[in-house]
Motif scaffolding. Structure first.
Motif, PDB file in Angstrom:
ATOM      1  N   PRO A   1       0.794  -1.155  -0.369  1.00 30.38           N
ATOM      2  CA  PRO A   1       0.135   0.093  -0.114  1.00 30.38           C
ATOM      3  C   PRO A   1       1.145   1.404   0.276  1.00 30.38           C
ATOM      4  CG  PRO A   1       0.042  -0.778   1.819  1.00 30.38           C
ATOM      5  CD  PRO A   1       1.282  -2.029   0.931  1.00 30.38           C
ATOM      6  N   ASP A   2       2.130   1.316   0.474  1.00 28.39           N
ATOM      7  CA  ASP A   2       2.799   2.650   0.681  1.00 28.39           C
ATOM      8  C   ASP A   2       3.475   2.391  -1.584  1.00 28.39           C
ATOM      9  OD1 ASP A   2       2.545   3.273   3.280  1.00 28.39           O
ATOM     10  OD2 ASP A   2       3.959   1.300   4.329  1.00 28.39           O
ATOM     11  N   HIS A   3       3.264   1.724  -1.900  1.00 29.73           N
ATOM     12  CA  HIS A   3       4.492   1.683  -2.977  1.00 29.73           C
ATOM     13  C   HIS A   3       5.805   2.256  -2.957  1.00 29.73           C
ATOM     14  CE1 HIS A   3      -0.131   3.648  -2.984  1.00 29.73           C
ATOM     15  NE2 HIS A   3       0.232   3.577  -5.023  1.00 29.73           N
ATOM     16  N   ILE A   4       6.098   0.762  -2.645  1.00 30.35           N
ATOM     17  CA  ILE A   4       7.592   1.141  -2.486  1.00 30.35           C
ATOM     18  C   ILE A   4       8.215   0.220  -3.350  1.00 30.35           C
ATOM     19  CG2 ILE A   4       9.915  -0.316  -1.188  1.00 30.35           C
ATOM     20  CD1 ILE A   4       7.966  -0.410   1.667  1.00 30.35           C
ATOM     21  N   ILE A   5       7.134  -0.351  -4.348  1.00 32.06           N
ATOM     22  CA  ILE A   5       8.269  -1.198  -5.352  1.00 32.06           C
ATOM     23  C   ILE A   5       8.320  -0.347  -6.409  1.00 32.06           C
ATOM     24  CG2 ILE A   5       7.797  -2.515  -7.099  1.00 32.06           C
ATOM     25  CD1 ILE A   5       6.060  -4.557  -4.455  1.00 32.06           C
ATOM     26  N   ALA A   6       6.969   0.560  -6.239  1.00 33.87           N
ATOM     27  CA  ALA A   6       6.792   1.327  -7.575  1.00 33.87           C
ATOM     28  C   ALA A   6       8.510   2.579  -7.384  1.00 33.87           C
ATOM     29  CB  ALA A   6       5.836   2.400  -7.879  1.00 33.87           C
TER      30      ALA A   6
ATOM     31  N   GLU B   1      13.583  -7.681   6.662  1.00 32.98           N
ATOM     32  CA  GLU B   1      13.409  -8.848   6.094  1.00 32.98           C
ATOM     33  C   GLU B   1      11.864  -8.821   5.147  1.00 32.98           C
ATOM     34  OE1 GLU B   1      13.819 -11.956   8.459  1.00 32.98           O
ATOM     35  OE2 GLU B   1      15.133 -11.164  10.189  1.00 32.98           O
ATOM     36  N   ASN B   2      11.504  -9.100   5.568  1.00 37.63           N
ATOM     37  CA  ASN B   2       9.366  -8.848   5.249  1.00 37.63           C
ATOM     38  C   ASN B   2       9.847  -8.299   3.558  1.00 37.63           C
ATOM     39  OD1 ASN B   2       8.521 -10.508   7.114  1.00 37.63           O
ATOM     40  ND2 ASN B   2       7.435  -8.944   8.143  1.00 37.63           N
ATOM     41  N   VAL B   3      10.034  -6.513   4.021  1.00 36.22           N
ATOM     42  CA  VAL B   3      10.296  -5.071   2.692  1.00 36.22           C
ATOM     43  C   VAL B   3      11.393  -6.489   1.784  1.00 36.22           C
ATOM     44  CG1 VAL B   3      10.948  -3.449   1.567  1.00 36.22           C
ATOM     45  CG2 VAL B   3       9.265  -3.612   3.877  1.00 36.22           C
ATOM     46  N   ALA B   4      11.949  -6.899   2.275  1.00 37.36           N
ATOM     47  CA  ALA B   4      13.443  -7.556   0.857  1.00 37.36           C
ATOM     48  C   ALA B   4      12.396  -8.538   0.259  1.00 37.36           C
ATOM     49  CB  ALA B   4      13.950  -7.973   1.307  1.00 37.36           C
ATOM     50  N   GLY B   5      11.444  -9.210   0.722  1.00 37.25           N
ATOM     51  CA  GLY B   5      11.048 -10.914   0.415  1.00 37.25           C
ATOM     52  C   GLY B   5       9.996 -10.022  -0.629  1.00 37.25           C
ATOM     53  N   MET B   6       8.684  -8.807  -0.282  1.00 36.41           N
ATOM     54  CA  MET B   6       8.338  -8.619  -0.615  1.00 36.41           C
ATOM     55  C   MET B   6       8.378  -8.060  -2.624  1.00 36.41           C
ATOM     56  SD  MET B   6       5.647  -5.182  -0.067  1.00 36.41           S
ATOM     57  CE  MET B   6       7.009  -3.695  -0.211  1.00 36.41           C
ATOM     58  N   ILE B   7       9.372  -7.493  -2.093  1.00 34.41           N
ATOM     59  CA  ILE B   7      10.125  -6.439  -3.334  1.00 34.41           C
ATOM     60  C   ILE B   7      10.453  -7.311  -4.780  1.00 34.41           C
ATOM     61  CG2 ILE B   7      11.877  -4.887  -4.411  1.00 34.41           C
ATOM     62  CD1 ILE B   7      11.483  -3.786  -1.372  1.00 34.41           C
ATOM     63  N   CYS B   8      11.017  -8.824  -4.074  1.00 35.00           N
ATOM     64  CA  CYS B   8      11.768  -9.429  -4.922  1.00 35.00           C
ATOM     65  C   CYS B   8      10.669 -10.136  -5.366  1.00 35.00           C
ATOM     66  CB  CYS B   8      12.191 -10.715  -3.867  1.00 35.00           C
ATOM     67  SG  CYS B   8      13.829 -10.220  -3.926  1.00 35.00           S
ATOM     68  N   LYS B   9       9.567 -10.136  -5.394  1.00 25.94           N
ATOM     69  CA  LYS B   9       8.051 -10.768  -5.761  1.00 25.94           C
ATOM     70  C   LYS B   9       7.947 -10.327  -6.930  1.00 25.94           C
ATOM     71  CE  LYS B   9       6.110 -12.976  -1.547  1.00 25.94           C
ATOM     72  NZ  LYS B   9       5.093 -13.387  -0.720  1.00 25.94           N
TER      73      LYS B   9
ATOM     74  N   ILE C   1      14.623   5.783   1.012  1.00 26.80           N
ATOM     75  CA  ILE C   1      13.543   5.975   1.147  1.00 26.80           C
ATOM     76  C   ILE C   1      13.298   5.737   2.996  1.00 26.80           C
ATOM     77  CG2 ILE C   1      11.297   4.422   0.949  1.00 26.80           C
ATOM     78  CD1 ILE C   1      12.483   3.703  -2.107  1.00 26.80           C
ATOM     79  N   LEU C   2      12.830   6.423   3.727  1.00 27.71           N
ATOM     80  CA  LEU C   2      12.917   5.758   4.825  1.00 27.71           C
ATOM     81  C   LEU C   2      10.998   5.302   4.639  1.00 27.71           C
ATOM     82  CD1 LEU C   2      14.352   8.571   4.671  1.00 27.71           C
ATOM     83  CD2 LEU C   2      13.712   8.581   7.058  1.00 27.71           C
ATOM     84  N   ARG C   3      10.687   4.101   5.223  1.00 24.40           N
ATOM     85  CA  ARG C   3       9.435   3.015   5.186  1.00 24.40           C
ATOM     86  C   ARG C   3       8.625   4.170   6.304  1.00 24.40           C
ATOM     87  NH1 ARG C   3       5.528   0.508   5.487  1.00 24.40           N
ATOM     88  NH2 ARG C   3       4.587  -0.963   5.648  1.00 24.40           N
ATOM     89  N   SER C   4       9.098   4.422   7.075  1.00 19.68           N
ATOM     90  CA  SER C   4       8.021   4.868   8.689  1.00 19.68           C
ATOM     91  C   SER C   4       8.982   5.905   9.329  1.00 19.68           C
ATOM     92  CB  SER C   4       7.634   4.105   9.181  1.00 19.68           C
ATOM     93  OG  SER C   4       7.300   4.374  10.380  1.00 19.68           O
ATOM     94  N   PRO C   5       8.130   6.937   9.382  1.00 14.29           N
ATOM     95  CA  PRO C   5       9.101   8.294  10.331  1.00 14.29           C
ATOM     96  C   PRO C   5       9.116   7.508  12.435  1.00 14.29           C
ATOM     97  CG  PRO C   5       6.891   8.693  10.507  1.00 14.29           C
ATOM     98  CD  PRO C   5       6.300   7.159   9.494  1.00 14.29           C
ATOM     99  N   TYR C   6       8.953   6.160  12.092  1.00 12.79           N
ATOM    100  CA  TYR C   6       9.226   5.323  13.307  1.00 12.79           C
ATOM    101  C   TYR C   6      10.634   4.678  13.722  1.00 12.79           C
ATOM    102  CZ  TYR C   6       4.079   7.009  14.577  1.00 12.79           C
ATOM    103  OH  TYR C   6       3.181   7.410  15.152  1.00 12.79           O
ATOM    104  N   VAL C   7      10.728   4.224  14.508  1.00  7.02           N
ATOM    105  CA  VAL C   7      12.301   3.688  15.222  1.00  7.02           C
ATOM    106  C   VAL C   7      11.639   2.776  16.085  1.00  7.02           C
ATOM    107  CG1 VAL C   7      14.801   3.144  15.480  1.00  7.02           C
ATOM    108  CG2 VAL C   7      14.600   4.958  14.348  1.00  7.02           C
ATOM    109  N   ALA C   8      11.402   0.948  15.740  1.00  8.68           N
ATOM    110  CA  ALA C   8       9.987   0.754  16.366  1.00  8.68           C
ATOM    111  C   ALA C   8       8.712   1.711  17.133  1.00  8.68           C
ATOM    112  CB  ALA C   8      10.676   0.172  17.484  1.00  8.68           C
TER     113      ALA C   8
ATOM    114  N   ILE D   1       7.568   7.938   3.914  1.00  6.17           N
ATOM    115  CA  ILE D   1       6.486   7.774   3.917  1.00  6.17           C
ATOM    116  C   ILE D   1       5.870   7.956   4.538  1.00  6.17           C
ATOM    117  CG2 ILE D   1       5.224   5.928   3.132  1.00  6.17           C
ATOM    118  CD1 ILE D   1       7.734   4.488   1.767  1.00  6.17           C
ATOM    119  N   LEU D   2       4.331   8.864   4.576  1.00  3.65           N
ATOM    120  CA  LEU D   2       4.131   9.502   5.814  1.00  3.65           C
ATOM    121  C   LEU D   2       2.848   8.853   5.434  1.00  3.65           C
ATOM    122  CD1 LEU D   2       5.188  12.994   6.424  1.00  3.65           C
ATOM    123  CD2 LEU D   2       5.612  11.421   7.444  1.00  3.65           C
ATOM    124  N   GLN D   3       2.111   8.417   6.570  1.00 10.48           N
ATOM    125  CA  GLN D   3       0.142   8.229   7.238  1.00 10.48           C
ATOM    126  C   GLN D   3       0.125   9.384   7.341  1.00 10.48           C
ATOM    127  OE1 GLN D   3      -0.283   4.908   5.548  1.00 10.48           O
ATOM    128  NE2 GLN D   3       1.356   4.644   5.450  1.00 10.48           N
ATOM    129  N   ASP D   4      -1.022   9.780   6.729  1.00  9.04           N
ATOM    130  CA  ASP D   4      -1.890  11.131   7.165  1.00  9.04           C
ATOM    131  C   ASP D   4      -1.906  11.605   8.820  1.00  9.04           C
ATOM    132  OD1 ASP D   4      -2.922  12.339   4.850  1.00  9.04           O
ATOM    133  OD2 ASP D   4      -4.234  10.574   5.275  1.00  9.04           O
TER     134      ASP D   4
END
Length: 1021
Positions: free
Chosen positions: A490-495, A517-525, A611-618, A648-651
């Motif tokens: 939903p965050d359009h990381i692949i794009a 690990e999840n993001v790396a696996g998702m992009i490969c698909k 790319i910062l997947r989220s503005p959080y660390v943990a 990448i931000l959420q509202d």
């Protein structure tokens, strides 16, 4: 011409004589050049090379004997010596005419020396002495020295003869004899000079003249730089050819780093008055601005010109090892030692070297121990320069407190040590300046322009702090997503990543390790097959190396992602896996890494897009300093024209993110009061132990030079700083770490106890020092020597205990595999078999048991298994722990083992531990088969690389030090030439270090004792 500003190039030419006219230079006397004295070209007075690293066309020199005589000296491209001799003779003739008149009036003259003596008269010596001979070759300097010696000898022979008046009848005869002798002396000078120079030109030499001349120039440049540094003033910024260093340093920087020229800000910083005057300096720039090179040039200048040791403090072990590898080649070429102080490595106090200077590269904790040892042995003044990277880490918890303690001690104890701090931009830099008594240089330079963006839904906005909304519309994403794909991503990381990879590189920062690990696996698909064909062979080699590092095992995620050029990077990887992934990314084999924020603070791995997947660390919202560090990785100098970051931000996070992106930089505060004043307690203990302070008043005097004192209004609002100090002193007395004697003018006298001395010398946490003492004391009562288990338990770090919850079934299974003696030892430390069995069966345990000891024993069993079989993967599988955690446990244990060793050395009752812990520290540091340990001592050589080297015949440190990097890179699979050069240089440096230590030991044994009794003392007794 100043020898420090001359580049020499030796060239063979025809032996046929050349026309003198074309050889005349601005150094040839005007009467020899012709054309009057007016229009000759003048040598510039301030020829400045340090301002620009531009290549200057070398002057060509002749090595033939053809032009050694007459008016021109072809070696120096100068008419210096013989022209000076001609001028001296002219002066002598004029003086003769004047003295003739005096002689005829029957005045006193000095009695002449014997006929035929081959000397110069005083007047000719005076003429030759008008100009310095610093720029002469060795043969001419030798000749000059002999002339002076003869003249002195002549004066001594005549010195006790009385001058008496001559009769008029003898005047003519004496004058004639005098003239003959002077002419003979002048001919003798010319003939001897020609003979000497001809012999020098014709003499055979094992070393080529070009090499000798180059070495002479380097030596002369260093001497000139040293003289310039000693006499430098606020107006003088030109210290020599390359910022006060020989040209060879500039050549090495180009050869080893590929850097041809410095950035403007670097030149400006190196030419600051405060740098030349050796004042303390803090300089602040964005990430990737080139801060480290400036520090390295200053370090080299201190080592080579001022002949002082240097300390370079870095935050992480990986950075220390990388810097040791990078500077080892400089050390070999420029003759200084590079010593690693990280983990369990480092000698306290360091080896005292008589003929070589040392560069200590240390982690924060090791640097503090090193400074303590230098103060303790009264050697701190040998430390000329201290450089701190990431100075803003002063505000980083307990590690920040250690940095502050180290700097405060150096400031208080040494007036000779310059402090240079590299920092991110801070809001309260003035506080740090006051603390360090330093000047500040700030610049916003980046070698590659950075553009910051945020993504909300499918829209990209550019960050603009001047805009009221902070965000300005940039573009819409035009990557078409299916409904299924939209759900997965939903965050359009692949794009976002496929816009840059595989042609360019990309980093994706994720909030957690699992998310990486999840993001790396998702992009490969969703990547196309063309990604598989990009550098396919090199990726296959990387997978083989990953398999070898895991003794046949490969992480299933990496097995799936590496063929596409992707990998993840976080603390769950082993140090060897991390190194392989980093090297592959640096060399372009991998084009994308998904990583945690720790990568941003570690080794330099830049990317075209971050790319910062989220503005959080943990679960914590990003700090501005963390954000700046991450986005600072965007843009590779020399490769990219620009870099870009996308957050990448959420509202729901939009408002908070505005504060993150547009707020001013954070402030940095002292951490001596952090964690209930633990840092302040440790500082006061070491001050008393090192005899820096012997009373509360002296402790207060020292604390006036800390950052805590500068910021006491903000940090000591509830209780005054002096009340806090008194409370800390009382706590140390309660813990039996210091004692108080009778009061004097300064108050009660403070002294350290044996336990207190062991605590600060071993760098043991004060909260655990008494516990450690008790554990070691109990251990001596029934120390198990036929197994490592007991020793391993004693060096299992206390701070790792809370990070692991035992699996009771696994615990019981491993417990039953122990020998009877080992099970008995376990019971002795408070972990009986019955307790473990009941917990494994799920039964309640009524009898109280020390759970700290139980968990510690569980970790000790993990380490014990690792020492027995050295296969980290199988141990991780057996205990169901991540291999990254086991790697961390291993490295923490080896460091703590080193601390316990230093702790026991200060307490006589623990003498048996010294030999036992020395060997255990070595085993834990490498945890490999014994034959691989010598190779793994080399910085950057991990287990799989050590196996490759060993199997290729490089079985010892000596083998590796004598290897040819070109052959090595061809022999060892996937070893790049640059890596081979660094490995060989590190091996040579380590070998030199060991040889130098042995030589120092030999010299100490053979040296006459300073307190050796004299003959008179012997007679008295």
């Amino acid at each position: 011409m100043n020898a420090a500003k001359r580049e020499i190039k030796v060239k063979r030419v025809s032996s046929r004589k050349r026309s003198r006219d074309i050889l005349k230079t601005h150094l040839t006397p005007a009467r020899k050049r012709g054309g009057g004295g007016g229009g000759g070209e003048q040598c510039p007075r301030n020829w400045r090379l340090s301002s620009i690293m531009a290549d200057i066309k070398a002057v060509e020199y002749c090595s033939d004997s053809e032009d050694l005589f007459g008016d021109y000296d072809s070696i120096l491209e100068d008419s210096s010596l013989l022209a000076k001799l001609d001028d001296a003779e002219q002066n002598e003739r004029q003086r003769d005419l004047q003295t003739e008149a005096v002689d005829q009036r029957d005045f006193t003259t000095l009695r002449p020396s014997k006929d035929g003596e081959d000397i110069l008269t005083d007047s000719i010596l005076d003429g030759l002495g008008d100009e310095p001979f610093e720029d002469l070759p060795a043969s001419q300097l030798d000749f000059q020295e002999r002339v002076h010696e003869n003249a002195k000898r002549s004066k001594l022979q005549d010195g006790d003869k009385t001058s008496t008046p001559f009769r008029n009848s003898d005047v003519d005869r004496n004058t004639e004899d005098k003239t003959k002798r002077q002419m003979k002396a002048r001919r003798s000078v010319t003939d001897q000079l020609k003979r000497t120079m001809l012999c020098n030109a014709a003499a055979p030499s094992e070393v080529s003249r070009s090499v000798v001349l180059k070495e002479a120039v380097v030596s002369e440049e260093i001497n000139v730089a040293m003289q310039a540094i000693e006499t430098v003033s606020a107006q003088t910024t030109d210290l020599g050819p390359f910022f006060g260093l020989p040209t060879k340093v500039k050549e090495l920087i180009y050869k080893l780093r590929g850097i041809k020229s410095l950035y403007d800000w670097q030149e400006t910083c190196l030419n600051l008055d405060c740098v030349h005057q050796r004042k303390n300096l803090i300089y602040s720039l964005p990430t990737s601005g080139g801060k480290t090179l400036v520090a390295e040039i200053l370090i080299l200048r201190e080592l080579l010109c001022r002949k002082k040791d240097c300390l370079f403090i870095l935050p992480y072990i990986s950075l220390v090892q990388e810097k040791v590898r990078g500077l080892a080649s400089f050390g070999l070429e420029l003759d200084f030692m590079v010593e690693e102080y990280a983990g369990s490595k480092g000698k306290f106090p360091p080896v005292k070297r008589r003929n070589q200077r040392s560069l200590y590269i240390a982690t924060i904790e090791k640097a503090h121990s090193l400074v303590n040892s230098l103060i303790d042995t009264d050697r701190l003044d040998n430390l000329g320069l201290l450089v701190v990277d990431e100075l803003h880490m002063l505000g980083d918890g307990s590690r920040g407190a250690v940095i502050e303690m180290t700097l405060a001690k150096v400031l208080y104890m040494s007036k000779m040590t310059q402090i240079i701090g590299m920092s991110a931009t801070l809001g309260n830099i003035k506080d740090l300046q006051t603390f360090l008594r330093a000047e500040n240089y700030t610049n916003d330079f980046r070698p590659v322009q950075l553009k910051e963006y945020v993504k909300l839904k499918d829209t990209i906005y550019e960050v603009d702090p001047k805009d009221e909304e902070c965000f300005r519309f940039s573009r819409l994403l035009n990557f078409k997503y299916s409904s299924a794909m939209q759900k997965i991503d939903p965050d359009h990381i692949i794009a976002l990543v496929t816009e840059v990879i595989p042609t360019h590189s990309c980093l994706v920062f994720c909030p957690t390790k699992k998310n990486c690990e999840n993001v790396a696996g998702m992009i490969c698909k969703y990547l196309k097959e063309e990604f598989l064909r990009h550098r396919e062979e090199e990726k296959a080699v990387l997978l083989r190396e990953l398999k070898d590092s895991g003794n046949g095992s490969v992480c299933p995620v990496l097995r799936r992602t590496v063929p596409f050029g992707l990998a993840y990077h976080h603390s769950g990887l082993t140090s060897e896996e991390r190194k392989l992934v980093e090297e592959a990314y640096s060399n372009g084999v991998l084009c994308l890494l998904t990583c945690t924020s720790t990568l941003a603070a570690g080794v330099n791995l830049p990317a075209r897009r971050v790319i910062l997947r989220s503005p959080y660390v943990a679960t914590d919202f990003l700090k501005r300093s963390q954000y700046k560090q991450m986005v600072g990785r965007a843009g590779r100098a020399g490769i990219d024209t620009e870099g870009e970051s996308i957050l990448i931000l959420q509202d729901k996070d939009r408002t908070t993110a505005k504060g993150l992106l547009c707020a001013p930089m954070e402030n940095c505060y002292s951490n001596l009061m952090h964690d209930e004043g633990k840092g302040l307690l440790s500082l006061i203990l070491s001050l008393v132990g090192l005899n820096i302070a012997g009373s509360v008043d002296q402790v207060r005097d020292f604390l006036c030079g800390t950052l805590l004192y500068v910021q006491q209004k903000q940090l000591c609002a509830e209780k005054s700083l002096w009340d806090v100090v008194q409370h800390c002193v009382d706590q140390l007395k309660e813990k039996n770490l210091i004692t108080a004697a009778a009061a004097d003018a300064h108050g009660e006298s403070l002294q350290v106890t044996k336990l207190g001395k062991a605590t600060y010398k071993g760098s043991v946490d004060l909260t655990h020092s008494d516990e450690l003492y008790q554990d070691l004391s109990r251990g001596l009562e029934g120390l198990l020597l036929n197994s490592y288990l007991h020793l391993v338990y004693l060096v299992t770090p206390y701070d790792m205990i809370s990070q692991c919850q035992p699996d009771w079934m696994i615990y019981f299974r491993q417990f039953t595999l122990l020998s009877a003696a080992e099970q008995k030892m376990s019971g002795a430390v408070g972990v009986p078999e019955s307790f473990v069995a009941r917990k494994a069966a799920g039964q309640t345990v009524k009898k109280s048991v020390n759970l700290v000891a139980v968990r510690r024993m569980y970790l000790a069993l993990v380490l014990f298994s690792l020492l027995k079989e050295t296969n980290l993967w199988s141990v991780a599988d057996r205990f169901q722990l991540s291999r990254g955690f086991i790697q961390t446990l291993l490295s923490s244990s080896s460091a703590f083992c080193s601390c316990v060793l230093h702790f026991t050395e200060e307490l006589e009752e623990f003498w048996p531990f010294k030999a036992l812990l020395t060997e255990l520290t070595r085993r834990l540091s490498y945890c490999v088969k014994a034959e691989l340990i010598p190779l793994m001592e080399v910085a950057g050589v991990m287990e799989s690389r050590a196996k490759q080297l060993y199997n290729a015949g490089y079985k010892t440190l000596t083998h590796l030090a004598n290897a040819d990097p070109a052959v090595l890179s061809k022999t060892i699979e996937n070893l790049y030439k640059k890596q081979a050069v660094q490995i060989v240089a590190s091996a040579k440096m380590l070998l030199n270090e060991k040889a130098a230590a042995l030589q120092e030991e030999v010299d100490d044994l053979l040296m006459m004792p300073t307190d050796f009794p004299s003959a008179s003392q012997t007679r008295l007794t």
